[in-house]
Structure formats: structure tokens, C-alpha cells
Write a protein that holds these residues in place. Structure first.
Motif, PDB file in Angstrom:
ATOM      1  N   ALA A 198      -1.766 101.063  -5.449  1.00  0.00           N
ATOM      2  CA  ALA A 198      -3.061 101.055  -6.142  1.00  0.00           C
ATOM      3  C   ALA A 198      -2.862 101.071  -7.651  1.00  0.00           C
ATOM      4  N   GLU A 199      -1.691 101.594  -8.095  1.00  0.00           N
ATOM      5  CA  GLU A 199      -1.372 101.610  -9.520  1.00  0.00           C
ATOM      6  C   GLU A 199      -0.594 100.359  -9.937  1.00  0.00           C
ATOM      7  N   GLY A 200      -0.342  99.469  -8.975  1.00  0.00           N
ATOM      8  CA  GLY A 200       0.438  98.268  -9.271  1.00  0.00           C
ATOM      9  C   GLY A 200       1.931  98.523  -9.321  1.00  0.00           C
ATOM     10  N   VAL A 201       2.369  99.659  -8.741  1.00  0.00           N
ATOM     11  CA  VAL A 201       3.781 100.035  -8.789  1.00  0.00           C
ATOM     12  C   VAL A 201       4.429  99.842  -7.415  1.00  0.00           C
ATOM     13  N   PHE A 202       5.570  99.175  -7.399  1.00  0.00           N
ATOM     14  CA  PHE A 202       6.349  98.927  -6.179  1.00  0.00           C
ATOM     15  C   PHE A 202       7.724  99.572  -6.338  1.00  0.00           C
ATOM     16  N   GLU A 203       8.405  99.747  -5.207  1.00  0.00           N
ATOM     17  CA  GLU A 203       9.780 100.239  -5.244  1.00  0.00           C
ATOM     18  C   GLU A 203      10.726  99.082  -4.922  1.00  0.00           C
ATOM     19  N   ALA A 252       9.104  93.602 -11.490  1.00  0.00           N
ATOM     20  CA  ALA A 252       9.948  93.366 -10.315  1.00  0.00           C
ATOM     21  C   ALA A 252      10.142  91.874 -10.085  1.00  0.00           C
ATOM     22  N   ILE A 253       9.075  91.098 -10.202  1.00  0.00           N
ATOM     23  CA  ILE A 253       9.157  89.650 -10.009  1.00  0.00           C
ATOM     24  C   ILE A 253      10.056  89.028 -11.065  1.00  0.00           C
ATOM     25  N   ALA A 254       9.908  89.477 -12.306  1.00  0.00           N
ATOM     26  CA  ALA A 254      10.731  88.940 -13.394  1.00  0.00           C
ATOM     27  C   ALA A 254      12.208  89.226 -13.140  1.00  0.00           C
ATOM     28  N   ARG A 255      12.501  90.422 -12.668  1.00  0.00           N
ATOM     29  CA  ARG A 255      13.893  90.780 -12.417  1.00  0.00           C
ATOM     30  C   ARG A 255      14.464  89.988 -11.234  1.00  0.00           C
ATOM     31  N   GLU A 290      20.632 101.472  -4.445  1.00  0.00           N
ATOM     32  CA  GLU A 290      19.918 101.888  -5.649  1.00  0.00           C
ATOM     33  C   GLU A 290      18.457 101.451  -5.575  1.00  0.00           C
ATOM     34  N   ARG A 291      17.564 102.321  -6.019  1.00  0.00           N
ATOM     35  CA  ARG A 291      16.135 102.014  -5.960  1.00  0.00           C
ATOM     36  C   ARG A 291      15.452 102.437  -7.250  1.00  0.00           C
ATOM     37  N   GLU A 292      14.350 101.753  -7.532  1.00  0.00           N
ATOM     38  CA  GLU A 292      13.631 102.004  -8.788  1.00  0.00           C
ATOM     39  C   GLU A 292      12.169 101.635  -8.604  1.00  0.00           C
ATOM     40  N   GLU A 293      11.275 102.455  -9.126  1.00  0.00           N
ATOM     41  CA  GLU A 293       9.847 102.132  -9.124  1.00  0.00           C
ATOM     42  C   GLU A 293       9.505 101.386 -10.404  1.00  0.00           C
ATOM     43  N   LEU A 294       8.745 100.298 -10.262  1.00  0.00           N
ATOM     44  CA  LEU A 294       8.391  99.499 -11.434  1.00  0.00           C
ATOM     45  C   LEU A 294       7.176  98.631 -11.124  1.00  0.00           C
ATOM     46  N   PRO A 295       6.482  98.165 -12.161  1.00  0.00           N
ATOM     47  CA  PRO A 295       5.325  97.309 -11.943  1.00  0.00           C
ATOM     48  C   PRO A 295       5.725  96.012 -11.253  1.00  0.00           C
ATOM     49  N   PRO A 326      19.104  90.727   0.631  1.00  0.00           N
ATOM     50  CA  PRO A 326      19.724  91.470  -0.481  1.00  0.00           C
ATOM     51  C   PRO A 326      18.809  92.415  -1.241  1.00  0.00           C
ATOM     52  N   GLN A 327      17.536  92.065  -1.396  1.00  0.00           N
ATOM     53  CA  GLN A 327      16.605  92.910  -2.150  1.00  0.00           C
ATOM     54  C   GLN A 327      15.415  93.278  -1.274  1.00  0.00           C
ATOM     55  N   ILE A 328      15.006  94.536  -1.348  1.00  0.00           N
ATOM     56  CA  ILE A 328      13.865  95.031  -0.570  1.00  0.00           C
ATOM     57  C   ILE A 328      12.814  95.544  -1.549  1.00  0.00           C
ATOM     58  N   LEU A 329      11.597  94.998  -1.459  1.00  0.00           N
ATOM     59  CA  LEU A 329      10.488  95.411  -2.322  1.00  0.00           C
ATOM     60  C   LEU A 329       9.452  96.127  -1.457  1.00  0.00           C
TER      61      LEU A 329
END
Length: 566
Positions: free
Chosen positions: A538-543, A560-563, A551-556, A528-531
């Protein structure tokens, strides 16, 4: 659901395929093979690979939880069963070629269990002796075996399959009704949790026996069951369970029977064309053999006889079509020109549409001749009225009269009020409150566990691949390393943090595989979810991408883990 864990694709025994298998006909068959969930061993026999086994186990977990919640107790009976019990119930013969039969080295005869009513009945007879021991509900999740003539559609119709079968044992009919209602409600919860779109429809019991029967059907183009649905009320039924009530009409205005010369018109089509009448004005008389005895079945000429429906009505008798040899020595049966009037020593069954007072053009029981104004109840008698026509779109709803609609579906569950059929066979009695033996009454309830995997795939997949509901998916999140060493290392680290947060993780850490292939595989596998660990790790940002909506979103990573663990 399985405990939190990390599965690395570099070590996963599963190979995805770009092309559909040559023998695959249905969407679920194509995708489950292409995504590495199952592999074919032989016709109707499948190996469940690690991803497929996880989905299968997740479905089993949901089933177990809801069965336990209604007080059912899990057992495990043998799959290899002695002949005696099934011979006693009559199903050794009734199942015919569907049974896998075998002999041991001493010549003893056995079968591989297709269903376990007999053995459960014997088990309760051994363990329960008093009304105080009842009611009891028992279930198992086990491999079943049926020697299907044409196994197809992948795991939808196999010769070996996983099934949950449960059985209730009560001392009263009221108790059976309560056990049935408990199972019905549990099934609704199970299929809701699985994320299946389903319908509950009236059904026939078939070889299972018993009275009340309902099916749980998952609408799907690949379905082998056809069911009717009424758009004006809540009526729904398997086509074999649809009934039409005979309504007598006034036939007094019809003239006497008149014979017509109709050369070379042995079929309804040729007769209607010759006379210039609609096929619905004619009476079709199909000859069949019921346990070897010739029986005539009358239906309107524009309708077809549903042999499956006829067989269900007449079970356990064997129904088969007559052959040319059956007409030999029977001058009263003129092939292509049979009519119900004047038939001797032939049982006549008619569909309710051939109601008393209706008039027909039908065979005159002589070559090249038909008769008109042949009135039911005046010129011939019907021995038995049975609804035996193939149901058609627009047929009247038995409940409200509105036109019915037809749809295809996969049978995912079936529940029966068996009554005392098997209790009578095995003399299953307990000592009642009055100190006298009381015959136990039973219910039988099945869910196709492996079939549910295919049904879910059929209903939830899209043009990119599988798309599992969260509770059933092989993982909660699919981490994709979209790059080289740095991204792989970041993906593995993220996977461990996700596991620590209680999530099941599939991580694509394969070296030397392009990001495009990894993304394609992620969509094909259907978590269901793809990280994605990509260019900004390198900035600690994942999609974070939602597999279903896209729907996709870039976030730390921490966000992402919290969500994902919320």
C-alpha cells in the motif's frame, strides 16, 4: 533469450512437489521433477513442461548464437534414417543394441539417429563439388535416440535427448585444425555463458572414429565420467585416455625361472597370502575374447583391467570375457594358473607397467603351480603394449610425473578431429585447385543440450532448490504475492511494469495459497531474483531478494524495476 513476457502461476501447467520422486537418485532428477520442469513418461523418456522448455530453449539460444558467431550454418536433418548409410560406415553393427531399429510397412530398415556423421557427409557430397565451396561448418539442434541399457538420473541419461551436433568440412588437415580450434573456442564461450564450471580433458574417440578428441566435463557428484587432474600442471584427461609409458629396466640380476608349489591359489589374493608377498609382485593374466579369439592381458597383480579402456584400444573389435566353456579343449590354458611364458597361439597384450626387464610371480601353466623370476622380454614377449589398467588416485601424471587426482563429472561436450573416415566411406571429394579430386577431411562437435540443464542443476542448486544462472533461468524475476487480493493485484501490476521494462516475469498470483508455500516454491523453482508484494505494498514498497545469496532489501517498486533492468 526469450522476449519479455509475464507468466502467471495461476495458469502455469506445473505442479511442485514437496517430496522427492521415489526413483530419483541424483539432485538434478529430484529437483527438476519437484519444481515442475519435467515429468517422466517411461524409462529414459521425459516431457519438458513449460518451465523446463524455457530453460532448454535458453540454452539452445546461447548455443546458436555462439555457433553462428564462428560462421556455422544451422540445418535440420531427419531423425528417422535409412539403414544403408550406417551399414556403409560399419556403425549399424558397431552401435549394437544402442540403436533403435525399425521397419516400415514395406520392410525397409531404418534407425532413429544417435548421431549424424553419415547423413551430414552425404549432404555435403550432394551440395559441395569444388574446393571453392569449402570450408563449411554445419550444425543442428535435434532430438537424438540411444537405447540405453539402464537409463537413469533423470534427463542426464535418457533414451531420447536434445543435442547440438556440428560438423566441419575442409580440404586440408590445416583447415581441419582451424575449424577444430574455432569450435573449441566457441564451446568455451558457450559454457562460460551458461555458468557451468567445466574442464577440458583429453579423450578417446570411440565409435565416432578419428584422431584428436577432447571432452568438456562439468565436475559433479552425479557424473558418470571419471577424469584425472594434475595439481602440478595443466594435464587433465578422461581416465580412458590416460597413458603410461613403458620404461625398460635392467633385468639381468634376476635369477632363472623357478617353479613354486602353490596349491589352491587360483586368485591373486590367495597367491599373495600363500607366498607372503604383496600383490604388486605378481602378474595377473586376464583372458578375454577379441572377435572370438582368446587373448591374454597382463597387468600387475594389484591393478584391475579396465575393460572399457581395452575395448577402446581394440575397437571396432568386440571384447568379452572368456567363460568356463572356452577352456574346454585348451589344455594349454589352466584356469587360475595362466602365465605368459610358454603360451602358444595366444596373443599377449600387456600394460606398460609390465615393462621389459621387470620380473614377476605368475602362473606356471599347470594346476596348483606358479613361477617366479619370470622376466618380461627374457622369458616371454609382449605382442602389444596397451595402457589398460584402471587409473587410481596418485598414479603418475604422463606430463610431469606428479600424483594424479580423480574426480567425477558430467560430459557436456565432445569434439573430434574425425579426419577422412567418413569421407572415405562415402567418397566425399571436391575438385581441387589443380583440377584433381581432393578428399575432404571432417570434424565432429557435440553438446548435450538437455544434459546441460541437468548439469547446471547439479552444480548450482542449494538445499532450498534450483538456482539458475540469469541467462538460462525461465524468468528474470519471480514476483510473489504474499497476501490476499491487494497483494495479488499489486503483484500483477508490478509484473506488467517489469515486462514493459524488458524483463521476463513469473508471477505467483495463486489465490488461496499461503505465503509460506509461495516462498518455498519460489526458492524451489530457482529464478535469480524474487520480488515480494507483501505487507507494505500500500506504501509502494516491495522486498527484493537475491535467490543465491539470500540478501534482501525493501525498496520502492520503481527503484526495484530500475535495478532489475539495469
Amino acid at each position: 533469450m526469450a522476449a519479455a513476457q509475464v507468466q502467471r502461476m495461476s495458469r502455469l501447467m506445473a505442479k511442485t512437489l514437496r517430496d522427492d520422486p521415489a526413483d530419483a537418485e541424483t539432485l538434478s532428477h529430484k529437483l527438476l521433477v519437484r519444481a515442475g520442469y519435467v515429468r517422466r513418461n517411461a524409462a529414459g523418456i521425459w516431457t519438458w513442461l513449460p518451465l523446463g522448455k524455457k530453460v532448454l530453449d535458453n540454452i539452445s539460444t546461447v548455443v546458436r548464437e555462439e555457433m553462428d558467431a564462428i560462421g556455422a550454418q544451422e540445418v535440420l536433418l531427419p531423425a528417422l534414417l535409412p539403414k544403408d548409410a550406417y551399414q556403409a560406415s560399419g556403425r549399424w553393427e558397431e552401435y549394437g543394441d544402442l540403436l533403435f531399429r525399425l521397419k516400415d510397412r514395406k520392410g525397409g530398415e531404418y534407425l532413429l539417429g544417435p548421431t549424424h556423421e553419415e547423413i551430414f557427409t552425404q549432404t555435403v557430397k550432394d551440395q559441395c563439388t569444388s574446393y571453392k565451396d569449402l570450408p563449411v561448418m554445419l550444425y543442428q539442434i535435434q532430438t537424438k535416440y540411444r537405447d540405453e541399457a539402464r537409463p537413469r538420473s533423470g534427463v542426464l541419461r535418457g533414451r531420447e535427448f536434445q543435442m547440438k551436433d556440428s560438423y566441419s568440412f575442409d580440404t586440408t588437415d590445416e583447415g581441419l585444425a582451424e575449424s577444430y580450434a574455432l569450435h573449441r573456442a566457441a564451446y568455451q564461450k558457450i559454457f562460460a555463458r551458461l555458468g557451468l564450471d567445466y574442464r577440458i580433458v583429453s579423450a578417446v574417440s570411440g565409435a565416432m572414429g578419428g584422431s584428436a578428441s577432447e571432452e568438456f566435463l562439468a565436475p559433479a557428484a552425479a557424473g558418470e565420467d571419471t577424469f584425472v587432474d594434475c595439481p602440478a600442471c595443466d594435464y587433465a584427461a578422461n581416465t580412458e585416455a590416460v597413458t603410461f609409458v613403458a620404461t625398460p629396466v635392467d633385468g639381468s640380476a634376476h635369477g632363472p625361472v623357478e617353479e613354486l608349489a602353490t596349491p589352491d591359489t587360483p586368485t591373486i589374493e590367495s597367491l599373495a597370502a600363500h607366498l607372503g608377498v604383496p600383490a604388486s609382485a605378481t602378474l595377473k593374466n586376464l583372458l578375454v575374447k577379441v572377435d572370438g579369439e582368446i587373448v591374454a592381458v597382463g597387468v600387475p597383480g594389484d591393478r584391475e583391467v579396465d575393460l572399457g579402456k581395452l575395448g577402446e584400444h581394440l575397437a571396432p573389435a568386440v571384447v568379452e570375457l572368456v567363460t568356463a566353456e572356452d577352456f574346454e579343449g585348451r589344455p594349454d590354458l589352466v584356469r587360475g594358473y595362466v602365465g605368459p611364458q610358454g603360451l602358444e597361439k595366444v596373443r599377449y597384450i600387456a600394460d606398460p607397467r609390465v615393462a621389459p626387464g621387470t620380473a614377476w610371480i605368475t602362473g606356471a601353466n599347470k594346476a596348483d603351480a606358479h613361477a617366479k623370476n619370470v622376466v618380461a622380454g627374457r622369458d616371454f614377449e609382449v605382442d602389444d603394449y596397451l595402457d589398460v589398467v584402471v587409473v587410481e588416485e596418485g598414479d603418475p601424471c604422463p606430463s610431469c610425473g606428479a600424483g594424479l587426482t580423480l574426480d567425477r563429472a558430467i560430459e557436456i561436450g565432445h569434439i573430434f578431429q574425425l579426419g577422412r573416415k567418413y569421407a572415405d566411406t562415402f567418397q566425399l571429394d571436391v575438385l581441387g585447385k589443380e583440377g584433381k579430386p581432393v578428399r575432404v577431411t571432417m570434424g565432429s562437435y557435440g553438446i548435450g543440450v538437455s544434459r546441460a540443464v541437468a548439469a547446471l542443476a547439479e552444480q548450482t542448486a542449494d538445499d532450498k532448490g534450483l538456482c539458475w544462472p540469469a541467462e538460462i533461468a525461465p524468468a528474470d524475476v519471480h514476483v510473489v504475492a504474499a497476501g490476499k487480493a491487494a497483494q495479488i493485484e499489486a503483484a500483477l501490476d508490478a509484473a506488467e511494469q517489469l515486462r514493459a521494462a524488458g524483463l521476463r516475469v513469473l508471477v505467483d498470483d495463486r489465490a488461496g495459497v499461503s505465503p509460506g508455500v509461495k516462498f518455498t516454491d519460489a526458492e524451489l523453482i530457482g529464478v535469480p531474483q524474487i520480488l515480494v508484494a507483501g505487507r507494505r505494498v500500500a506504501e509502494g514498497v516491495f522486498e527484493l531478494k537475491d535467490r543465491r545469496s539470500g540478501e534482501r532489501e525493501e525498496l520502492p517498486l520503481a527503484e526495484a524495476i530500475a535495478r532489475l533492468s539495469a
